[in-house]
Design a protein around this motif. Structure first.
Motif, PDB file in Angstrom:
ATOM      1  N   LEU A 135       0.741  -1.033   0.016  1.00  0.00           N
ATOM      2  CA  LEU A 135       0.140  -0.528  -0.060  1.00  0.00           C
ATOM      3  C   LEU A 135       0.753   1.428  -0.118  1.00  0.00           C
ATOM      4  O   LEU A 135       0.676   2.781  -0.604  1.00  0.00           O
ATOM      5  CB  LEU A 135      -0.942   0.231   1.436  1.00  0.00           C
ATOM      6  N   VAL A 136       2.057   1.394   1.115  1.00  0.00           N
ATOM      7  CA  VAL A 136       2.841   2.357   0.346  1.00  0.00           C
ATOM      8  C   VAL A 136       3.578   2.434   0.026  1.00  0.00           C
ATOM      9  O   VAL A 136       3.451   3.949  -0.792  1.00  0.00           O
ATOM     10  CB  VAL A 136       3.794   2.241   2.241  1.00  0.00           C
ATOM     11  N   GLY A 137       3.758   1.611  -1.422  1.00  0.00           N
ATOM     12  CA  GLY A 137       4.350   1.261  -2.279  1.00  0.00           C
ATOM     13  C   GLY A 137       3.965   1.808  -3.068  1.00  0.00           C
ATOM     14  O   GLY A 137       4.575   2.906  -3.970  1.00  0.00           O
ATOM     15  N   VAL A 138       2.291   1.420  -3.567  1.00  0.00           N
ATOM     16  CA  VAL A 138       1.547   1.991  -4.662  1.00  0.00           C
ATOM     17  C   VAL A 138       1.249   3.670  -4.550  1.00  0.00           C
ATOM     18  O   VAL A 138       1.305   3.974  -5.532  1.00  0.00           O
ATOM     19  CB  VAL A 138       0.003   0.875  -4.467  1.00  0.00           C
ATOM     20  N   ALA A 139       1.001   3.635  -3.147  1.00  0.00           N
ATOM     21  CA  ALA A 139       0.739   4.913  -2.683  1.00  0.00           C
ATOM     22  C   ALA A 139       1.213   6.522  -3.156  1.00  0.00           C
ATOM     23  O   ALA A 139       1.209   7.763  -3.144  1.00  0.00           O
ATOM     24  CB  ALA A 139      -0.337   5.365  -1.493  1.00  0.00           C
TER      25      ALA A 139
END
Length: 775
Positions: free
Chosen positions: A609-613
């Motif tokens: 989630l952090v990588g995508v966001a």
């Protein structure tokens, strides 16, 4: 043996001299029960996870703050604890393995000696009796009805008669008669060692637990690589501070790695070995501990297991007048140089009564025949064995059946026309009945009650008369013991039908060694996990095929060689501790796997989630070190060693996934929601991370509560202590500074607590629902 010489030119009359033995090659082979110290160190230090963590540790020390590198100490701690525990277990195993080694009878300097297996040398004259295991290859120089079972090597079921000049191979065992052979290949040159050299070093039987953990590690490793790369890219792209970006990326990657899972598995196995070793129980294959937990059928051999070893001659009942009963008994019992307990009891009663009785032809006792005999020339052919095998009808048959029904062991002494006819319906005349006293083990009642309480079904399997076995079973209160099945009437070619009969009945008599093996196979085919106990050579094949073979310490060398567990003190009462230890190990490894893999899954979801966001990671490495220590590291150590009594069931991997995946996903969602909810334009990164850390602790602490159930007093104390320590960490200024925590904003803290409460409730529901699902 005078004048006998082997084909290799070795005179076997006197055996080797001491000087020759000192100069010859010895029979040194690796122990199967443990691996070397260097192998232990390599296995605990040079691991993929240690490499990954080491690289990440170096990055933090170069680009970040040293406090964020605390996770690097995990490498040192894991390696040291793993090495210490396994070395401790190795020492225990090696010490017990020496005790378990049956001495080998050799002839040196013209005298019979007992030597340790590793002291056997090339050219030694080795003496054999029924039940002896062949440790080296050789050439037979003397055979007195010697029969060798080579089924463990060749798969052929029938014993092979060996004569002078025949070859014998290590890995086989004598089942009848006696003899001697000259060692021609020893140590790593021996057939059995060359056949399975790697297994001889450190044999690991199939283990669902080890296989499951290995699969977890393999798949997680493949996930860490792409997700870690995505996380590093996103942190570097969206952070002005290179050090902060590296710190955030490392926090995510380190948390994904279940670094303590392999350690806790190894510790649980090693501690189990040490605990059992203290009870004089030798575990020859470490995964055998796992098998202990899954056992639901225990097959017991009556003699030596339910009854104490050794027998006493009770009475001799003549059936015909004027017969030399005592002399004949003494002569037949004195045939074997390596007598079984029955022959020993008769010998002790009739010493020196067989003068003038010289055997022209002999047939040694074997479990398959159930009789022995000899042709004494003008004195006739005499046989001694089971009445219901030798006799078909008559007074002797009827009286023996009446005696057997009381639980007495009965033998028939008979005259025969020839040694080719007994047991095959040929003419024999019953001359006398011999009764022997057997003592029921004083601990048998309590041990059998334990297994009944634990849901383990007991099957009594014996070569004795069914009525005699039934009487013993009834005396011990075994359910269904009043109905005994004669194994001679069981089907040989219908495994399904045999399995039904085994499930429906408890006591079986007149069981041959091959039938014992088929019994194990038929029970396994019906989905049972079968443990087999035994002490005689007739139990070897069944012990080897069982899911768990348990040998008595006083048993034959062949039996102890193939068993996975050996009860060195010969105590039947040790079995409950053996089974209990297996259940403890497996249940607790499943508990700690739930803990470690919940952490892995929430880290994977967070990193994705952090990588995508493209936002900052919600906590730093030092935060995960604190939370992981309180919710996983410390509790896992205690939970891995806790007692438990629940029988383990197959399906370790699916059960762990059904818990860890929903729990991990919800923990990750709660942490990220908390991190975003408190973020404002005026709040600092440390303040935002503190709220995320509070949520992370509360949600993973609740996972710990769910895993620790049922909450006994010490488990409640353990989870309570972890909560207290976290509150202390939030309250003491020095600790706050060290772990970069700023719980100063009450609103933010309440938001974190509120999100955690909702997440905890959702986790409880999710894992309960997932637990009801079946793959």
């Amino acid at each position: 043996m005078d004048g006998i010489t082997s084909a290799h030119g070795l005179t076997s009359e006197q055996g080797l001299t001491s000087a020759q033995a000192a100069a010859a090659k010895t029979n040194r082979v690796p122990r199967r029960s443990s691996r070397s110290l260097s192998a232990i160190v390599r296995a605990n230090v040079f691991t993929l996870f240690n490499l990954v963590i080491g690289v990440l540790w170096a990055l933090i020390l170069i680009f970040g703050e040293w406090q964020d590198g605390l996770f690097g100490l995990v490498i040192v701690a894991n390696a040291l604890i793993g090495i210490v525990q396994e070395v401790r277990a190795k020492r225990m195993l090696d010490r017990l393995a020496v005790v378990n080694e049956a001495p080998v009878r050799v002839r040196r300097d013209g005298e019979e000696r007992l030597v340790h297996p590793h002291e056997v040398v090339l050219g030694d004259l080795i003496l054999l009796g029924a039940g002896d295991r062949l440790l080296v290859d050789g050439e037979v120089v003397r055979s007195e009805g010697l029969e060798v079972d080579e089924s463990l090597l060749t798969g052929e079921a029938d014993p092979v008669h060996k004569h002078a000049g025949d070859q014998v191979l290590s890995g086989s065992f004598a089942v009848a008669g006696s003899g001697a052979f000259v060692a021609t290949r020893v140590g790593t040159d021996a057939y059995a060692v060359k056949l399975a050299e790697e297994a001889s070093r450190f044999h690991l039987a199939h283990s669902e637990l080890r296989e499951g953990v290995a699969n977890f590690i393999k798949y997680i490793t493949w996930l860490v690589i792409p997700i870690g790369a995505l996380l590093i890219y996103s942190q570097l792209k969206h952070s002005a501070d290179f050090g902060t970006a590296i710190t955030g990326a490392v926090a995510g990657i380190v948390t994904m790695i279940p670094e303590g899972l392999v350690l806790m598995t190894s510790i649980a196995f090693a501690v189990g070995v040490v605990r059992l070793g203290r009870r004089r129980c030798l575990v020859q294959e470490l995964p055998a501990i796992e098998g202990l937990a899954r056992v639901d059928v225990l097959c017991l051999d009556k003699t030596g297991t339910l009854t104490a070893g050794g027998m006493e001659l009770e009475q001799v009942l003549p059936l015909r007048d004027g017969e030399p009963v005592e002399e004949a008994l003494a002569a037949v019992a004195g045939l074997d140089d390596h007598p079984n307990p029955t022959a020993q009891a008769i010998r002790a009663h009739y010493r020196d009564r067989s003068d003038g009785w010289t055997a022209r032809e002999t047939v040694p006792f074997s479990s398959a025949r159930k009789w022995s005999g000899a042709d004494f020339g003008e004195r006739g052919a005499w046989v001694l064995g089971a009445p219901d095998v030798l006799l078909q009808e008559g007074e002797g048959y009827r009286r023996s059946a009446e005696l057997a029904a009381t639980g007495t062991r009965v033998l028939a002494l008979c005259r025969a026309d020839s040694l080719a006819t007994p047991g095959e319906g040929g003419p024999v005349e019953a001359v006398a009945l011999v009764t022997l006293k057997q003592r029921i083990r004083p601990d048998a009642h309590e041990t059998l009650r334990y297994f009944a309480k634990q849901g383990v079904t007991v099957k009594v399997i014996s070569g004795d008369n069914p009525e005699a076995v039934s009487a013993i079973a009834v005396g011990l209160g075994i359910p269904g013991g009043d109905r005994a099945v004669d194994a001679r009437a069981l089907p040989d070619d219908d495994e399904a039908k045999l399995g039904e009969l085994l499930d429906a009945n408890t006591v079986f008599g007149r069981v041959t060694p091959q039938q014992k093996r088929r019994f194990v196979s038929a029970l396994q085919a019906r989905g049972h996990t079968v443990a087999m106990t035994g002490d005689g050579v007739n139990d070897v094949l069944a012990l080897k095929d069982a899911d768990l073979g348990i040998a008595m310490g006083a048993g034959s060398p062949a039996t102890k060689a193939v068993a996975q567990v050996v009860l060195l003190d010969n105590k039947f009462a040790t079995l409950p501790y053996v089974v209990g230890e297996g259940r403890r190990v497996l249940a607790n490894i499943e508990r700690v796997s739930n803990l470690f893999l919940t952490k892995t899954f929430y880290a994977i979801v967070l990193s994705l989630l952090v990588g995508v966001a493209g936002v900052m990671f919600p906590f730093a490495p030092r935060h995960s070190t604190l939370v992981n220590a309180l919710t996983i590291g410390v509790p896992a150590f205690f939970l891995a060693l806790a007692p438990t009594f629940e029988r383990s069931k197959p399906g370790f991997v699916p059960r762990v996934l059904r818990f860890a995946v929903p729990a991990g996903v919800l923990c990750a969602g709660a942490v990220l929601l908390s991190f975003w909810a408190v973020h404002t334009g005026t709040s600092t990164l440390v303040e935002d991370q503190t709220s995320a850390v509070i949520t992370l602790f509360l949600t993973t602490w609740w996972v710990l509560v769910l895993i620790a159930r049922p909450l006994t007093w010490w488990r409640a104390g353990l989870v309570g202590a972890m909560a207290v320590l976290f509150v202390i960490a939030l309250s003491i200024p020095f600790v706050q500074d060290f772990f970069a925590l700023q719980p100063d904003d009450a609103v933010n803290d309440l938001i974190a607590v509120g999100i955690s409460l909702v997440a905890a409730a959702a986790i409880s529901v999710a894992v309960k629902v997932a637990g009801t699902l079946r793959p």
